[in-house]
Design a protein around this motif. Structure first.
Motif, PDB file in Angstrom:
ATOM      1  N   LYS A  21      10.521   1.009   5.796  1.00 34.62           N
ATOM      2  CA  LYS A  21      10.479   0.759   7.228  1.00 34.62           C
ATOM      3  C   LYS A  21       9.032   0.672   7.683  1.00 34.62           C
ATOM      4  O   LYS A  21       8.155   1.370   7.167  1.00 34.62           O
ATOM      5  CB  LYS A  21      11.215   1.855   7.983  1.00 34.62           C
ATOM      6  CG  LYS A  21      12.719   1.837   7.749  1.00 34.62           C
ATOM      7  CD  LYS A  21      13.435   2.866   8.596  1.00 34.62           C
ATOM      8  CE  LYS A  21      14.941   2.793   8.390  1.00 34.62           C
ATOM      9  NZ  LYS A  21      15.662   3.800   9.210  1.00 34.62           N
ATOM     10  N   ALA A  22       8.786  -0.203   8.668  1.00 36.86           N
ATOM     11  CA  ALA A  22       7.429  -0.436   9.142  1.00 36.86           C
ATOM     12  C   ALA A  22       7.377  -0.370  10.658  1.00 36.86           C
ATOM     13  O   ALA A  22       8.390  -0.573  11.346  1.00 36.86           O
ATOM     14  CB  ALA A  22       6.927  -1.797   8.662  1.00 36.86           C
ATOM     15  N   VAL A  23       6.183  -0.095  11.181  1.00 36.53           N
ATOM     16  CA  VAL A  23       5.927  -0.133  12.615  1.00 36.53           C
ATOM     17  C   VAL A  23       4.645  -0.925  12.842  1.00 36.53           C
ATOM     18  O   VAL A  23       3.643  -0.720  12.141  1.00 36.53           O
ATOM     19  CB  VAL A  23       5.789   1.276  13.221  1.00 36.53           C
ATOM     20  CG1 VAL A  23       5.305   1.202  14.669  1.00 36.53           C
ATOM     21  CG2 VAL A  23       7.116   2.023  13.158  1.00 36.53           C
ATOM     22  N   ALA A  68       1.993  -0.591   9.587  1.00 39.28           N
ATOM     23  CA  ALA A  68       2.036   0.379   8.487  1.00 39.28           C
ATOM     24  C   ALA A  68       3.448   0.430   7.937  1.00 39.28           C
ATOM     25  O   ALA A  68       4.431   0.233   8.657  1.00 39.28           O
ATOM     26  CB  ALA A  68       1.595   1.765   8.954  1.00 39.28           C
ATOM     27  N   ILE A  69       3.568   0.728   6.626  1.00 36.57           N
ATOM     28  CA  ILE A  69       4.853   0.763   5.937  1.00 36.57           C
ATOM     29  C   ILE A  69       5.109   2.170   5.420  1.00 36.57           C
ATOM     30  O   ILE A  69       4.259   2.764   4.748  1.00 36.57           O
ATOM     31  CB  ILE A  69       4.876  -0.225   4.754  1.00 36.57           C
ATOM     32  CG1 ILE A  69       4.504  -1.628   5.210  1.00 36.57           C
ATOM     33  CG2 ILE A  69       6.254  -0.234   4.089  1.00 36.57           C
ATOM     34  CD1 ILE A  69       4.347  -2.617   4.069  1.00 36.57           C
ATOM     35  N   GLY A 129      -3.534  -7.355  11.493  1.00 33.77           N
ATOM     36  CA  GLY A 129      -3.069  -6.198  10.733  1.00 33.77           C
ATOM     37  C   GLY A 129      -2.465  -6.597   9.406  1.00 33.77           C
ATOM     38  O   GLY A 129      -1.856  -7.671   9.266  1.00 33.77           O
ATOM     39  N   LEU A 130      -2.623  -5.720   8.404  1.00 38.36           N
ATOM     40  CA  LEU A 130      -2.115  -5.987   7.060  1.00 38.36           C
ATOM     41  C   LEU A 130      -1.706  -4.686   6.408  1.00 38.36           C
ATOM     42  O   LEU A 130      -2.424  -3.688   6.493  1.00 38.36           O
ATOM     43  CB  LEU A 130      -3.195  -6.667   6.217  1.00 38.36           C
ATOM     44  CG  LEU A 130      -2.905  -6.883   4.729  1.00 38.36           C
ATOM     45  CD1 LEU A 130      -1.777  -7.893   4.546  1.00 38.36           C
ATOM     46  CD2 LEU A 130      -4.161  -7.344   4.002  1.00 38.36           C
ATOM     47  N   ALA A 131      -0.545  -4.679   5.766  1.00 37.95           N
ATOM     48  CA  ALA A 131      -0.092  -3.506   5.010  1.00 37.95           C
ATOM     49  C   ALA A 131       0.648  -3.973   3.767  1.00 37.95           C
ATOM     50  O   ALA A 131       1.470  -4.897   3.830  1.00 37.95           O
ATOM     51  CB  ALA A 131       0.819  -2.623   5.862  1.00 37.95           C
ATOM     52  N   LEU A 132       0.361  -3.337   2.645  1.00 39.26           N
ATOM     53  CA  LEU A 132       1.021  -3.622   1.377  1.00 39.26           C
ATOM     54  C   LEU A 132       1.600  -2.334   0.816  1.00 39.26           C
ATOM     55  O   LEU A 132       0.995  -1.269   0.951  1.00 39.26           O
ATOM     56  CB  LEU A 132       0.028  -4.195   0.363  1.00 39.26           C
ATOM     57  CG  LEU A 132      -0.721  -5.471   0.751  1.00 39.26           C
ATOM     58  CD1 LEU A 132      -1.782  -5.774  -0.291  1.00 39.26           C
ATOM     59  CD2 LEU A 132       0.235  -6.644   0.905  1.00 39.26           C
ATOM     60  N   SER A 133       2.762  -2.418   0.188  1.00 41.10           N
ATOM     61  CA  SER A 133       3.358  -1.249  -0.451  1.00 41.10           C
ATOM     62  C   SER A 133       3.391  -1.455  -1.954  1.00 41.10           C
ATOM     63  O   SER A 133       3.274  -2.579  -2.457  1.00 41.10           O
ATOM     64  CB  SER A 133       4.772  -1.009   0.077  1.00 41.10           C
ATOM     65  OG  SER A 133       5.678  -1.967  -0.460  1.00 41.10           O
ATOM     66  N   ASP A 134       3.581  -0.368  -2.686  1.00 45.05           N
ATOM     67  CA  ASP A 134       3.640  -0.451  -4.145  1.00 45.05           C
ATOM     68  C   ASP A 134       4.904  -1.134  -4.646  1.00 45.05           C
ATOM     69  O   ASP A 134       4.989  -1.496  -5.820  1.00 45.05           O
ATOM     70  CB  ASP A 134       3.542   0.955  -4.751  1.00 45.05           C
ATOM     71  CG  ASP A 134       2.175   1.580  -4.539  1.00 45.05           C
ATOM     72  OD1 ASP A 134       1.214   0.831  -4.274  1.00 45.05           O
ATOM     73  OD2 ASP A 134       2.067   2.822  -4.623  1.00 45.05           O
ATOM     74  N   THR A 135       5.885  -1.325  -3.760  1.00 45.73           N
ATOM     75  CA  THR A 135       7.139  -1.958  -4.152  1.00 45.73           C
ATOM     76  C   THR A 135       7.099  -3.474  -4.065  1.00 45.73           C
ATOM     77  O   THR A 135       8.078  -4.141  -4.398  1.00 45.73           O
ATOM     78  CB  THR A 135       8.293  -1.445  -3.280  1.00 45.73           C
ATOM     79  OG1 THR A 135       8.082  -1.867  -1.918  1.00 45.73           O
ATOM     80  CG2 THR A 135       8.371   0.074  -3.329  1.00 45.73           C
ATOM     81  N   GLY A 136       5.988  -4.039  -3.574  1.00 45.93           N
ATOM     82  CA  GLY A 136       5.891  -5.478  -3.385  1.00 45.93           C
ATOM     83  C   GLY A 136       6.144  -5.934  -1.970  1.00 45.93           C
ATOM     84  O   GLY A 136       5.961  -7.111  -1.652  1.00 45.93           O
ATOM     85  N   LEU A 137       6.544  -4.999  -1.079  1.00 40.22           N
ATOM     86  CA  LEU A 137       6.764  -5.332   0.321  1.00 40.22           C
ATOM     87  C   LEU A 137       5.429  -5.343   1.044  1.00 40.22           C
ATOM     88  O   LEU A 137       4.588  -4.468   0.846  1.00 40.22           O
ATOM     89  CB  LEU A 137       7.692  -4.300   0.955  1.00 40.22           C
ATOM     90  CG  LEU A 137       8.063  -4.495   2.426  1.00 40.22           C
ATOM     91  CD1 LEU A 137       8.892  -5.764   2.598  1.00 40.22           C
ATOM     92  CD2 LEU A 137       8.826  -3.280   2.949  1.00 40.22           C
ATOM     93  N   GLY A 138       5.232  -6.352   1.897  1.00 38.72           N
ATOM     94  CA  GLY A 138       4.005  -6.436   2.661  1.00 38.72           C
ATOM     95  C   GLY A 138       4.251  -7.053   4.022  1.00 38.72           C
ATOM     96  O   GLY A 138       5.205  -7.818   4.211  1.00 38.72           O
ATOM     97  N   TYR A 139       3.391  -6.715   4.991  1.00 39.69           N
ATOM     98  CA  TYR A 139       3.465  -7.296   6.328  1.00 39.69           C
ATOM     99  C   TYR A 139       2.068  -7.671   6.798  1.00 39.69           C
ATOM    100  O   TYR A 139       1.090  -6.984   6.500  1.00 39.69           O
ATOM    101  CB  TYR A 139       4.074  -6.315   7.334  1.00 39.69           C
ATOM    102  CG  TYR A 139       5.548  -6.078   7.148  1.00 39.69           C
ATOM    103  CD1 TYR A 139       6.489  -6.992   7.619  1.00 39.69           C
ATOM    104  CD2 TYR A 139       6.008  -4.946   6.491  1.00 39.69           C
ATOM    105  CE1 TYR A 139       7.843  -6.777   7.431  1.00 39.69           C
ATOM    106  CE2 TYR A 139       7.362  -4.725   6.302  1.00 39.69           C
ATOM    107  CZ  TYR A 139       8.276  -5.643   6.777  1.00 39.69           C
ATOM    108  OH  TYR A 139       9.622  -5.440   6.587  1.00 39.69           O
ATOM    109  N   ALA A 140       1.998  -8.770   7.556  1.00 35.66           N
ATOM    110  CA  ALA A 140       0.793  -9.147   8.281  1.00 35.66           C
ATOM    111  C   ALA A 140       1.217  -9.458   9.707  1.00 35.66           C
ATOM    112  O   ALA A 140       2.246 -10.114   9.934  1.00 35.66           O
ATOM    113  CB  ALA A 140       0.128 -10.362   7.643  1.00 35.66           C
ATOM    114  N   VAL A 141       0.434  -8.989  10.694  1.00 37.90           N
ATOM    115  CA  VAL A 141       0.806  -9.165  12.099  1.00 37.90           C
ATOM    116  C   VAL A 141      -0.403  -9.667  12.879  1.00 37.90           C
ATOM    117  O   VAL A 141      -1.548  -9.497  12.463  1.00 37.90           O
ATOM    118  CB  VAL A 141       1.322  -7.852  12.718  1.00 37.90           C
ATOM    119  CG1 VAL A 141       2.547  -7.346  11.965  1.00 37.90           C
ATOM    120  CG2 VAL A 141       0.226  -6.773  12.738  1.00 37.90           C
TER     121      VAL A 141
END
Length: 320
Positions: A264-266, A258-259, A215-227
């Motif tokens: 906050k993300a789940v 998802a962000i 999984g991958l999610a990026l936000s416009d603020t520069g925050l991102g997660y990969a799981v």
């Protein structure tokens, strides 16, 4: 693709070697609520969900497309194409793309769905769109396809995998995203996170490891997660330039993340869901029956709520 539970060898297109996970009673559960808002027939599956300009879109078994304006009421009025399972869907400014089994790519610009010729026959796990017609689709055995006309035509990105990942192997590429600057990110086996700044012509490695990333999610603020596997949660605070593992309190297979607009993300996956605060160094387990009983392969945000989809075409609304 199997439509049932954890006994299936393939779930959401991912070969899972171990669907077990470990929960410790000492792990604090996050303050959150969840409710099932939709459930289909026993053999139905929803593999992909995404936010659209008119609510939410989801795709799954038998090439079916599901739609919801509010996240609670879901309808499936027609099939996208043939009976092949669809694994991901994307909408941007009315341009729709769906991908799935056997290199299936389908496109609609409001004039009905049409099959698009793909340069590969491998299963496609993910699709994403950016501005100016840029799109990316990724899949099994190193399949990375790029389009510059909104998905009407595709070219396979020629990637030097040994140079990129340090192994003479074509990895499964499980997810992709395009940021606000038009840069393409991909994640996959061997903890791979890579980026292209030129629409797929060249790539640079940003992260590697042992656990596959799904999984991958990026936000416009520069925050991102990969799981991914073994409860792996990676976070970026600089627009994907660097990635750091955070404590997940989980050994589960995490399949997507998802962000929300507030950061906050789940993350959801095999019998597990986590909530992640942008200010915390560790995730928190959502010990809800809905997650402990099933698997959820994709998640999206609508308004302030998260919506996870999975087996039996279940849709779970998560409120934090």
């Amino acid at each position: 693709i199997g439509a049932g539970g954890l006994g299936d060898p393939i779930v959401a297109g991912l070969a899972l070697s171990d669907s077990r996970m470990i929960l410790s009673g000492a792990i604090p559960a996050a303050a959150a609520s969840s409710e099932q808002v939709h459930r289909g027939h026993p053999h139905d599956v929803l593999f992909g969900v995404n936010t659209s300009s008119d609510g939410l879109l989801a795709v799954g078994s038998n090439g079916r497309l599901w739609q919801s304006r509010d996240g609670s009421q879901w309808q499936s009025n027609s099939n996208v194409g043939d009976s092949r399972a669809l694994l991901a869907v994307s909408e941007r400014q009315g341009n729709l793309l769906a991908v799935g089994q056997q290199g299936g790519i389908f496109h609609s610009a409001g004039d009905g769905w049409k099959a698009v010729e793909a340069p590969v026959k491998e299963r496609l796990f993910a699709v994403a769109q950016g501005d100016f017609g840029l799109a990316v689709a990724t899949g099994a055995f190193g399949a990375v396809l790029c389009s510059q006309d909104g998905g009407r035509s595709w070219q396979q990105s020629q990637i030097d995998w040994p140079a990129l990942i340090g192994q003479n192997y074509q990895p499964h590429v499980y997810n992709a995203a395009i940021d606000a600057r038009g840069r393409i990110y991909i994640v996959g086996e061997f903890g791979m996170i890579a980026r292209s700044d030129d629409a797929g012509k060249s790539w640079q490695s940003l992260h590697s490891g042992e656990a596959s990333l799904f999984g991958l999610a990026l936000s416009d603020t520069g925050l991102g997660y990969a799981v991914g596997q073994s409860g792996t949660v990676l976070r970026s605070r600089d627009g994907g330039e660097s990635w750091k593992a955070i404590t997940s309190n989980s050994d589960a297979i995490l399949m997507d993340v998802a962000i929300r607009a507030d950061g906050k993300a789940v993350a959801t996956g095999i019998r597990q869901a986590l909530s992640i605060s942008p200010t915390s160094s560790q995730a928190r387990v959502l010990n809800h029956d809905a997650f402990l009983e099933s698997w959820y392969s994709d998640i999206a945000v609508l308004g302030n709520a998260f919506y996870a989809v999975g087996e039996q075409a279940k849709v779970i609304k998560i409120s934090l």
